[in-house]
Design a protein around this motif. Structure first.
Motif, short mmCIF file in Angstrom:
data_model
loop_
_atom_site.label_atom_id
_atom_site.label_comp_id
_atom_site.label_asym_id
_atom_site.label_seq_id
_atom_site.Cartn_x
_atom_site.Cartn_y
_atom_site.Cartn_z
N ALA A 91 0.82 -1.21 0.00
CA ALA A 91 0.00 0.00 0.00
C ALA A 91 0.85 1.27 0.00
N ASP A 92 1.96 1.26 0.73
CA ASP A 92 2.74 2.50 0.90
C ASP A 92 4.06 2.42 0.16
N GLY A 121 -0.33 10.93 1.32
CA GLY A 121 -0.13 9.62 1.94
C GLY A 121 -0.27 9.67 3.44
N GLY A 122 0.34 8.72 4.11
CA GLY A 122 0.35 8.71 5.57
C GLY A 122 -0.95 8.23 6.17
N ALA A 158 -5.92 3.26 -2.10
CA ALA A 158 -7.04 4.00 -1.54
C ALA A 158 -6.70 4.40 -0.10
N ALA A 159 -7.20 5.58 0.31
CA ALA A 159 -6.90 6.05 1.67
C ALA A 159 -7.43 5.05 2.69
N SER A 160 -6.66 4.84 3.74
CA SER A 160 -7.07 3.83 4.71
C SER A 160 -8.38 4.20 5.39
N GLY A 162 -6.79 -1.81 -1.69
CA GLY A 162 -6.63 -2.03 -3.12
C GLY A 162 -5.20 -2.18 -3.56
N SER A 163 -4.29 -2.52 -2.64
CA SER A 163 -2.90 -2.66 -3.05
C SER A 163 -2.61 -4.08 -3.53
#
Lengths: 350, 169
Positions: A120-121, A191-192, A251-253, A343-344
């Motif tokens: 994801a990141d 991000g973050g 997608a944002a967590s 969605g990663s």
């Protein structure tokens, strides 16, 4: 170069481990593999699991209400579920319409994409280590995680050395566009994890420099080297490296807060027939049963993992690795597998 | 120590530091993860012994160094299978400007024991005596290995040509 300079170089530029390395899961695997009692139990359980899985696959595959509404995705294929070495049919566990719609949206995002990073990141790396992470630097550590960052430099400047073109490890070009400094800074800010600081009072970080750099990332097609910008801050020696490429972020967590909670798959193994995927994920084993569902398109497969009964809130069991087996409508082949929380892309052992 | 939950806590607390050390030793996150997992697996087999050690993190780091150096000895002429062709040095001129890539390149030129000495002395901040104890050699050997390693690193073009382009303020 003096001893001190070498020491500073190593402390500042040794990267932090990528988030894809799951230490908690590693500890759980080591303990599970070394437990002789568990090994003895596993043999009959594996046999039972094989029988139940055969029954599940041979039996009627439940069509869920609302299936087939997405143009490119077939969805909701029920499968056998295993948890902590035992195998159970999670008959009551089905994803909600909201969960399926979210999963379909994430799967459809990958249509036509050839460059799909794992995790994801993937686009962010911390460079250097905090010297006092639990004390004076804590407000900055959480500020970086929360992306509470301002800039005092001219973000419209162009580097004296042009950014390198994105390329695969063998030198072939990667078909993605590099981003200028300002867009990369905006990507860093996007991000973050908002709100993860809890009650810690954040102190914003101030960007005082940006230098062109490169970043290695793992993708579904092997490693790639991307252009990146390295940001330095006034308040700390820790630096931030952000990939300078125009590739959609995970997608944002916090997007998942609007849908019922699902477990995020870490790794997937595909069986020799190409149709059965075993997905592993971390859970707290508190009496829940899990079931896996596949949302498929021509380009990607999304794994939805749902629990059959609510977790016992008073349970204080340590987290452990759980697995579900998902049956696909068509062999996986070279399709990308994603988890459907953010969605990663997930690494596939073939 | 001795209980499973203490092992999990130990892995999560010490794992990141060990992973960074392993990355410096191997130059590759996949190899670093393998090395750390092997290390913790061995530590778990003798978890009581780890708990009885004066400095458990140092004890586990010693396990990791032994695993690493032993593996290299075993595979000194082994073929290393890779999923893609190895990168050709110098293809991307810009990569040389990346300090991390330069560091990685320069460290890769050191023999394994010199590299381990550099990592222990200048990253883990151990004294010469502590480094000697962790590597099971004399202080004199540590001094000579460190001296040779420093000479190699000082003359390495990747570290000599570090480039930082600050954006206009």
């Amino acid at each position: 170069m003096t001893d001190t300079e070498l020491s500073e170089l190593l402390h500042t530029h040794t990267p932090e481990p990528p988030p894809s390395i799951d230490l908690h899961g590693m500890a759980a695997r080591i303990q599970a593999d070394a437990d002789p009692a568990r090994r003895r139990r596993l043999i009959p359980m594996t046999a039972a699991a094989a029988v139940i899985a055969t029954v599940a696959v041979a039996g009627a595959v439940a069509r869920l209400p609302g299936d087939g509404s997405a143009p490119t995705a077939t969805s909701g294929r029920s499968a056998s579920a295993t948890h902590s070495g035992s195998s159970t049919m999670a008959s009551g566990a089905r994803p909600s319409q909201a969960q399926l719609a979210w999963a379909r949206m994430l799967v459809d995002r990958l249509t036509g994409q050839t460059f799909v990073p794992l995790g994801a990141d993937w686009d962010f790396q911390q460079v250097g280590a905090w010297t006092d992470p639990a004390g004076s630097e804590q407000p900055y550590l959480f500020a970086l995680n929360d992306r509470r960052i301002t800039s005092r430099i001219d973000l419209s400047s162009t580097p004296q050395v042009p950014l390198p073109a994105p390329r695969w490890a063998d030198g072939r070009p990667v078909p993605v566009s590099p981003l200028p400094l300002r867009d990369t800074f905006n990507r860093l800010l996007a991000g973050g994890c908002r709100g993860c600081a809890g009650r810690v009072k954040l102190k914003p970080l101030t960007v005082t420099g940006a230098s062109p750099s490169t970043m290695r990332v793992r993708t579904t097609r092997g490693p790639a080297v991307l252009p990146a910008w390295r940001f330095t801050f006034a308040e700390t020696r820790v630096q931030a490296l952000e990939a300078a490429v125009d590739v959609p972020m995970a997608a944002a967590s916090n997007s998942t807060t609007s849908i019922p909670p699902m477990s995020s798959v870490d790794r997937v193994t595909v069986a020799a027939d190409g149709r059965n995927l075993t997905a592993s994920f971390m859970t707290v084993p508190c009496g829940q049963r899990y079931a896996g569902y596949a949302v498929e398109s021509d380009h990607a497969v999304g794994i939805v993992v749902v629990a059959s009964n609510p977790s016992n809130r008073n349970c204080a069991a340590p987290a452990g690795l759980s697995r579900v087996t998902v049956h696909l409508a068509a062999p996986l082949k070279d399709r990308v597998v994603i988890e459907t929380v953010r969605g990663s892309a997930v690494e596939v052992d073939r | 120590m001795g209980r499973p939950d203490s092992f999990t806590d130990f892995v999560t607390e010490q794992g990141r530091g060990l992973l960074r050390t392993a990355w410096l030793l191997t130059g590759d996150w996949a190899a670093a993860e393998d090395l750390v997992q092997t290390t913790f697996t061995r530590a778990w087999r003798h978890w009581d012994r780890v708990g009885d050690a004066d400095d458990p993190p140092s004890y586990v780091r010693r396990i990791m160094l032994n695993c690493h150096l032993k593996t290299l000895r075993r595979r000194w002429n082994g073929e290393r299978p890779t999923p893609v062709l190895p990168e050709v040095a110098g293809v991307d001129g810009h990569a040389a400007s990346d300090i991390r890539a330069s560091l990685e390149t320069a460290l890769a030129t050191l023999p394994p024991r010199q590299r381990a000495v550099v990592v222990l002395r200048y990253f883990s901040d151990l004294t010469e005596a502590q480094t000697a104890a962790e590597l099971g050699c004399s202080v004199g050997t540590v001094k000579s290995q460190a001296s040779r390693a420093m000479a190699t690193l000082r003359s390495h073009p990747a570290l000599a040509g570090l480039l930082t382009v600050e954006a206009t303020r």
